[in-house]
Enzyme design. Structure first.
Site, mmCIF file in Angstrom:
data_model
loop_
_atom_site.group_PDB
_atom_site.id
_atom_site.type_symbol
_atom_site.label_atom_id
_atom_site.label_comp_id
_atom_site.label_asym_id
_atom_site.label_seq_id
_atom_site.Cartn_x
_atom_site.Cartn_y
_atom_site.Cartn_z
ATOM 1 N N CYS A 109 0.776 -1.305 0.074
ATOM 2 C CA CYS A 109 0.013 0.050 0.092
ATOM 3 C C CYS A 109 0.913 0.981 0.111
ATOM 4 C CB CYS A 109 -0.945 0.034 1.304
ATOM 5 S SG CYS A 109 -2.004 1.436 1.182
ATOM 6 N N CYS A 208 -4.030 -2.702 6.078
ATOM 7 C CA CYS A 208 -3.983 -1.525 5.583
ATOM 8 C C CYS A 208 -5.304 -1.007 4.819
ATOM 9 C CB CYS A 208 -2.852 -1.362 4.776
ATOM 10 S SG CYS A 208 -2.508 0.518 4.239
#
Length: 374
Positions: A109, A208
């Site tokens: 991410c 995430c």
């Protein structure tokens, strides 16, 4: 003329205080809220305890970020990276689990979303000079080496350089980390003093941008169960059954459902093709130990030759998982971006698919994927 910074306002306390500190430092500050996950569109049903909430967590985070922005007197932009997150982060995440490996979505991410899509939007569309995040890390420019160095945070318990190991010189040159010298209690204190709504908000955990999930059930949204045997790696005795070897990670103890045993058992190895999980008893953890790992796809965040005399073979320290104490390691180059990493210390449960991250004192050199453990 003031330099313009776009802060990734997530609706949490860390990014809120990062924005406040940058305003105090004289920057022109604006916020940008990212929406990277859509539970409905992404079939996030099983394991999602928040699916029936009136306000989804991502929307509540946006409302909190908006209130912080209003309190600080800054503009808040909003952008949707749901499709990009799925393509660049989540598809790889699921593909690796299907192979029986344990990927780290936070690192992906950061690499593909926060410091690529977000950064490019901030620089190109919002005309920023820099972006800033509420990460516990730091960036400094070394005049001697002419390199941007990513350094550990003062709060060693919160340091997030492990998750930032894939950043490049270009990304570091455009990034500010205002929280590097602060510890968590200080950050909450600043937020409370400034009357920010996020001062007492609990830290985000879980995957995430997805959040907390009952992990096995969550994976069942995307991976079919493949039941098989749980086998004692030492005796070859079948001890129980599992619903899918890909749901378990090396070193895992909880969730094996091995009742009536005299001692706990750990996942020692997996055979995805044969649908077998091999386990070892806590009294014999030798099956979890290793001395070498092959690390591939290494990203060096700086020009290694400016810091290491012989980049073919050198010593530094490494972490094989987040918050693990540094381990002394020797690196021997196999080919570009691939090294054999050797360690004398007893290291337990080094796991394929996870990241090995390398350090030289307080500098994060970079990291790569643990491919083979020996």
């Amino acid at each position: 003329m003031k330099k313009k910074v776009i802060v990734g306002l997530s609706g949490g306390v860390d990014s809120s205080v990062a924005a406040y500190l940058l305003i105090q430092q004289g920057y022109e500050v604006e916020g940008l809220f990212m929406r990277n996950w859509d539970s409905s569109a992404n079939n996030d049903i099983l394991g999602n305890q928040e699916i029936d909430n009136d306000v989804c967590p991502q929307e509540q985070d946006y409302l909190d970020a908006l209130e912080v922005a209003n309190k600080l007197g800054i503009k808040l932009h909003r952008i949707d990276f749901v499709q990009e997150y799925w393509e660049y982060v989540f598809e790889y995440f699921i593909k690796e689990y299907k192979k029986g490996r344990t990927p780290n979505p936070d690192i992906l991410c950061n690499k593909y979303i926060k410091f690529d899509k977000f950064l490019n939007h901030a620089i190109n569309e919002l005309k920023a000079d820099y972006i800033a995040m509420g990460h516990y890390a730091g960036v400094r420019f070394n005049e001697k080496t002419k390199q941007y160095e990513m350094i550990r945070a003062v709060d060693t318990n919160k340091d997030q350089t492990y998750f930032l190991c894939q950043l490049t010189q270009n990304q570091l040159s455009k990034t500010l980390f205002p929280l590097q010298s602060l510890e968590k209690p200080e950050i909450r204190k600043i937020a409370a003093e400034q009357g920010l709504i996020t001062a007492d908000k609990k830290d985000s955990t879980g995957i995430c941008f997805i959040g907390e999930r009952e992990f096995t059930k969550f994976l069942q949204n995307y991976i079919s169960n493949q039941p098989g045997d749980i086998v004692d790696i030492k005796t070859n005795e079948v001890l129980g059954k599992h619903i899918g070897a890909m749901y378990y990670t090396i070193g895992q103890r909880k969730g094996l459902n091995l009742g009536g045993m005299k001692e706990p058992y750990y996942v020692a190895a997996k055979d995805i093709d044969k649908k077998i999980i091999y386990v070892c008893p806590a009294s014999d953890e030798s099956y979890l130990l290793s001395n070498n790992a092959i690390v591939t796809e290494i990203n060096w965040s700086l020009d290694l030759k400016q810091y290491i005399d012989n980049v073919e073979e050198f010593e530094c320290t490494a972490k094989f998982r987040y918050r693990q104490p540094d381990v002394k390691v020797r690196l021997n180059k196999i080919k570009d971006n691939e090294y054999k990493v050797s360690y004398d210390a007893i290291v337990k449960a080094v796991t394929p698919g996870q990241e090995a991250v390398f350090y030289l004192n307080d500098i994060c050199l970079g990291g790569g994927i643990i491919d083979i453990v020996e």
